[in-house]
Design a protein around this motif. Structure first.
Motif, short mmCIF file in Angstrom:
data_model
loop_
_atom_site.label_atom_id
_atom_site.label_comp_id
_atom_site.label_asym_id
_atom_site.label_seq_id
_atom_site.Cartn_x
_atom_site.Cartn_y
_atom_site.Cartn_z
N SER A 1 0.83 -1.21 0.00
CA SER A 1 0.00 0.00 0.00
C SER A 1 0.86 1.25 0.00
O SER A 1 0.58 2.22 -0.73
CB SER A 1 -0.92 0.00 1.22
OG SER A 1 -1.74 1.15 1.23
N LYS A 2 1.95 1.26 0.78
CA LYS A 2 2.85 2.41 0.80
C LYS A 2 3.48 2.62 -0.58
O LYS A 2 3.61 3.75 -1.04
CB LYS A 2 3.95 2.20 1.84
CG LYS A 2 3.50 2.34 3.28
CD LYS A 2 4.68 2.47 4.22
CE LYS A 2 5.59 1.28 4.16
NZ LYS A 2 6.71 1.38 5.12
N LYS A 3 3.85 1.53 -1.20
CA LYS A 3 4.48 1.61 -2.52
C LYS A 3 3.53 2.23 -3.54
O LYS A 3 3.91 3.12 -4.31
CB LYS A 3 4.89 0.21 -2.97
CG LYS A 3 5.59 0.15 -4.32
CD LYS A 3 5.98 -1.28 -4.65
CE LYS A 3 6.63 -1.37 -6.03
NZ LYS A 3 7.00 -2.77 -6.36
N ALA B 1 -2.19 1.48 12.55
CA ALA B 1 -1.76 2.62 11.74
C ALA B 1 -1.00 3.63 12.59
O ALA B 1 0.05 4.14 12.18
CB ALA B 1 -2.98 3.28 11.09
N LEU B 2 -1.51 3.92 13.78
CA LEU B 2 -0.85 4.87 14.67
C LEU B 2 0.51 4.35 15.12
O LEU B 2 1.51 5.08 15.08
CB LEU B 2 -1.74 5.13 15.89
CG LEU B 2 -1.24 6.14 16.92
CD1 LEU B 2 -1.10 7.51 16.29
CD2 LEU B 2 -2.20 6.20 18.11
N ALA B 3 0.56 3.07 15.51
CA ALA B 3 1.82 2.50 15.98
C ALA B 3 2.88 2.49 14.89
O ALA B 3 4.03 2.90 15.12
CB ALA B 3 1.59 1.07 16.49
N THR C 1 -2.41 6.00 6.27
CA THR C 1 -3.46 5.47 5.39
C THR C 1 -3.21 4.00 5.07
O THR C 1 -4.14 3.18 5.10
CB THR C 1 -3.50 6.27 4.07
OG1 THR C 1 -3.73 7.65 4.37
CG2 THR C 1 -4.61 5.76 3.16
N SER C 2 -1.97 3.65 4.79
CA SER C 2 -1.62 2.26 4.52
C SER C 2 -1.90 1.38 5.74
O SER C 2 -2.38 0.24 5.61
CB SER C 2 -0.15 2.15 4.14
OG SER C 2 0.14 2.91 2.98
N GLY C 3 -1.63 1.91 6.92
CA GLY C 3 -1.86 1.15 8.14
C GLY C 3 -3.33 0.88 8.38
O GLY C 3 -3.72 -0.21 8.80
N VAL C 4 -4.18 1.87 8.11
CA VAL C 4 -5.62 1.70 8.30
C VAL C 4 -6.16 0.64 7.35
O VAL C 4 -6.91 -0.27 7.75
CB VAL C 4 -6.36 3.04 8.09
CG1 VAL C 4 -7.87 2.81 8.02
CG2 VAL C 4 -6.03 4.01 9.21
N VAL D 1 -7.76 -3.04 8.57
CA VAL D 1 -9.14 -3.44 8.29
C VAL D 1 -9.17 -4.82 7.62
O VAL D 1 -9.91 -5.72 8.04
CB VAL D 1 -9.84 -2.40 7.39
CG1 VAL D 1 -11.17 -2.95 6.86
CG2 VAL D 1 -10.10 -1.11 8.17
N VAL D 2 -8.37 -4.99 6.58
CA VAL D 2 -8.36 -6.26 5.84
C VAL D 2 -7.94 -7.42 6.74
O VAL D 2 -8.60 -8.47 6.78
CB VAL D 2 -7.41 -6.17 4.62
CG1 VAL D 2 -7.28 -7.52 3.94
CG2 VAL D 2 -7.94 -5.14 3.62
N CYS D 3 -6.88 -7.24 7.47
CA CYS D 3 -6.35 -8.33 8.30
C CYS D 3 -7.24 -8.64 9.50
O CYS D 3 -7.31 -9.78 9.96
CB CYS D 3 -4.94 -8.00 8.77
SG CYS D 3 -3.73 -7.90 7.42
N SER D 4 -7.94 -7.65 10.02
CA SER D 4 -8.85 -7.87 11.15
C SER D 4 -10.01 -8.76 10.75
O SER D 4 -10.43 -9.63 11.51
CB SER D 4 -9.38 -6.53 11.67
OG SER D 4 -8.36 -5.77 12.25
#
Length: 329
Positions: free
Chosen positions: A199-201, A304-306, A239-242, A246-249
């Motif tokens: 996602s970052k890429k 995402a925050l971490a 944004t990538s973290g969020v 979501v997907v992994c949760s």
């Protein structure tokens, strides 16, 4: 101690401290959501509205919302510190094996990452291994946290909770649910690293930086240019973290629901397979998705925050080391 060993130790310390800080911050800020998730998952009949009503009925609302914040902060803080330090060590080793003559310097990249770049398979395995290791070490705190948050136990202190668990179940009680936790966390962490890096890429390519901000540029252009570069990187990383959270949760929620039951009622839910069968048999498949919305929102924001705070602290620390090294020449 050689210069190389001293540098490696310094970088490991950076990753440990950055992981600790990011983990404590996310745990404390999001503890009310984690508390509600535990209450919803503790039994099939405990709905979100019932959990909220229980908390509102408490004499003091703020302490009730942050019940379990201390074990949560300890578990998440030191868990993040161990996880990020282990993950960085594993990824650095994997990067050297893949490119024995050169190791990619992320700070000179046009992407927002300050970490080594690996293949999807390497990221998956590195994330899973690091999370399993951190989870094993922090498992006693996890059990204490979950039981302290639940209404099934009337613990008034962490010390009292620890004594009760040891008296009733022995040392094994502090590792209740580790199997389900590892099966939940290892795939989650591995997939998270893969989705996060990809996602970052893609976001870095969609929103290119007008002028590349490298470590050298930071030292020459001053704080203003550096903050602009860091702000863009932080936005992409968050944004990538969020998205990844979501997907992994969604994928890992059934394991989380079973894990919570095992930790709260080990006599009734003995292991992951028996616990899952019992939950589905008595309450239906829906029981495996209890607390999904709460967990999804909490994990998405906390991860995402971490990761954002962690990467920013590492970026700033390494930039500072680079400036000091150049000034000493």
């Amino acid at each position: 101690m050689s210069d190389g060993s001293r540098t490696a130790l310094t970088k490991s310390t950076f990753h440990f401290v950055a992981g600790l800080g990011s983990g404590v911050l996310s745990a404390v800020l999001l503890q009310p959501i984690d508390l509600l998730k535990t209450r919803v998952q503790q039994s099939g009949a405990h709905s979100l509205s019932a959990a909220i009503a229980d908390i509102r009925a408490a004499p003091r609302l703020i302490p009730a919302l942050w019940r379990g914040a201390v074990p949560s902060a300890l578990r998440t803080g030191f868990g993040s510190a161990i996880y990020f330090t282990s993950l960085n060590a594993i990824r650095q080793s994997a990067a050297r094996l893949s490119h024995p003559t050169t190791l990619t310097n992320p700070s000179s990249s046009s992407t927002s990452s300050s970490l080594p770049k690996l293949s999807n398979t390497s990221n998956l395995l590195a994330g899973a291994l690091a999370r399993s290791f951190a989870g094993l070490i922090l498992m006693p705190l996890t059990v204490l946290k979950v039981r302290y948050e639940s209404t099934l136990y009337a613990y008034t202190s962490l010390a009292g909770a620890a004594r009760d668990i040891f008296a009733r179940e022995g040392a094994r009680g502090f590792f209740a649910g580790y199997g389900a936790t590892a099966i939940r966390d290892a795939p989650y962490a591995g997939l998270y690293v893969v989705f996060y890096e990809q996602s970052k890429k893609r976001l870095s390519a969609l929103f290119p930086q007008a002028t590349t901000t490298t470590t050298t540029a930071l030292s020459k252009e001053g704080a203003r240019g550096g903050e602009m570069g860091l702000s863009r990187a932080a936005g992409i990383n968050f944004t990538s973290g969020v998205v990844s959270g979501v997907v992994c949760s969604v994928v890992s929620n059934p394991f989380d629901a079973v894990k919570t039951r095992i930790q709260l009622q080990p006599g009734r839910y003995r292991n992951m397979v028996q616990g899952a069968r019992r939950m589905v048999g008595e309450e239906g498949v829906r029981a495996l998705w209890d607390g999904l919305a709460l967990r999804m929102s909490r994990k998405a924001v906390s991860s995402a925050l971490a990761w954002t705070v962690y990467e920013e602290l590492i970026r700033r620390a390494e930039a500072g080391v680079g400036r000091r090294a150049r000034n000493s020449l």
